[in-house]
Enzyme design. Structure first.
Site, PDB file in Angstrom:
ATOM      1  N   GLY A   1       3.250  -0.117  -1.859  1.00  0.00           N
ATOM      2  CA  GLY A   1       2.823  -0.490  -3.200  1.00  0.00           C
ATOM      3  C   GLY A   1       3.909  -0.225  -4.212  1.00  0.00           C
TER       4      GLY A   1
ATOM      5  CG  PHE B   1      -1.667   1.283   1.445  1.00  0.00           C
ATOM      6  CD1 PHE B   1      -2.739   1.610   0.618  1.00  0.00           C
ATOM      7  CD2 PHE B   1      -1.292   2.172   2.442  1.00  0.00           C
ATOM      8  CE1 PHE B   1      -3.434   2.798   0.796  1.00  0.00           C
ATOM      9  CE2 PHE B   1      -1.982   3.364   2.637  1.00  0.00           C
ATOM     10  CZ  PHE B   1      -3.058   3.678   1.804  1.00  0.00           C
ATOM     11  CB  SER B   2       0.985   4.256   0.366  1.00  0.00           C
ATOM     12  OG  SER B   2       1.402   5.591   0.271  1.00  0.00           O
ATOM     13  CB  ALA B   3       5.837   4.080   0.706  1.00  0.00           C
TER      14      ALA B   3
END
Length: 328
Positions: A153, A149-151
């Site tokens: 991801g 997720f996010s970083a």
């Protein structure tokens, strides 16, 4: 008195020992089944491993979950509810934790070149954690997946490009494409506006695969109301992997895999509508997927409020990515 039949006595003893050993092997407790334990990796890095209660030493899948900024293993596990799913489906979950001394906000440093290649920096650390799990549990090497997720991801994209011989699928929730930035300033710009050439980044990811290049199944999920990592990044991540797979398919840029969806499905779940795009390989098999969730911000879709950066509304991301991986 008749002399004892020593051969018979010895044979009975041998059978007894063999039988006892077999019973011990069958009934001994399995290694940490039903546990969620934290381990030190070294260099300031830690990780947690969840082993489902149903694990009995048989080869099982491994799910590697990479958290976002400010999160840790407990927080990410609580928000995604991946451990609950692991109980249902009987797979092991590895949660690498970012070293806070390397990034005060616990963000994976996906935007530094040293962390974008095989055998280097943070990818090498995560790969080492995967090896640790494999050395202690029976893992099916054909069912090792990475999601973030996010970083996390963005880092999951890097892991898929750097270690295609390790991972059989990648899931990117609210993340970015491969090599989207090479500095903190570039990272900020990419998060806000995307990166101008996903085709070029697709080729770079293919080059990173090197001699291990192969078709990589990838799932992308992004919200239309994400103001932290702009939704354009979800589209570009899919486009990058389409180009990477185009090269990996037959070693040429000829459109055998492309970013034109072969199927589009609309639906709703938990109060949010979504559009699901499916992309096939040249044999007509599902290879890539992109889920765009309307109204979803920078949060794990369908997650639990017990973790940070989650939204209980929308399709349940954890089940979506597991279904995608397990259907391979």
């Amino acid at each position: 008195m008749a002399s004892p039949n020593w051969k018979r006595i010895v044979w009975i003893l041998v059978l007894t020992l063999l039988t006892g050993a077999a019973l011990t092997a069958e009934t001994k407790p399995v290694l940490a089944a039903g546990s969620f334990t934290r381990h030190e990796y070294g260099g300031g890095f830690h990780f947690k491993v969840y082993v489902p209660g149903g694990y009995r030493g048989e080869p099982v899948p491994l799910m590697v979950m990479l958290h976002g900024c400010t999160q840790n293993a407990d927080d990410f596990a609580a928000g995604t509810q991946m451990n609950r799913l692991a109980e249902e489906e009987n797979f092991i979950v590895l949660y690498p934790e970012m070293n806070p001394s390397a990034n005060i906000n616990r963000c994976w440093n996906w935007f530094l070149d040293a962390n974008q290649h095989r055998g280097s920096g943070e990818p090498a650390v995560i790969k080492g954690m995967v090896d640790w799990v494999k050395s202690r549990y029976r893992i099916d090497g054909n069912r090792v997946y990475v999601a973030g997720f996010s970083a996390g991801g963005a880092m999951s994209v890097i892991m898929g490009a750097a270690y295609p011989d390790v991972f059989r699928g990648v899931a990117v929730h609210s993340g970015l494409e491969y090599d989207a930035a090479n500095s903190l300033l570039e990272a900020t710009m990419a998060m806000l506006y995307g990166e101008p050439d996903p085709d070029a980044k697709g080729y770079l990811a293919y080059r990173e695969m090197g001699g291990n290049s192969r078709l990589m199944p990838v799932l992308v999920l992004h919200g239309t109301a994400d103001y932290t990592v702009s939704p354009i990044n979800g589209h570009q991540t899919l486009a990058q992997w389409a180009q990477t797979n185009d090269y990996a398919d037959d070693f040429s840029d000829n459109g055998s895999v492309d970013a034109a969806a072969d199927q589009t499905i609309t639906g709703s779940a938990n109060g949010r509508t979504y559009t699901r795009y499916i992309y096939n390989d040249r044999h007509g098999n599902r290879l890539l997927e992109k889920w765009i969730v309307n109204g979803l911000g920078h949060a794990w879709s369908g997650g639990s409020a017990s973790g940070t950066y989650t939204d209980s509304r929308g399709p349940e991301a954890s089940r979506i990515l597991w279904e995608f991986f397990s259907s391979r």
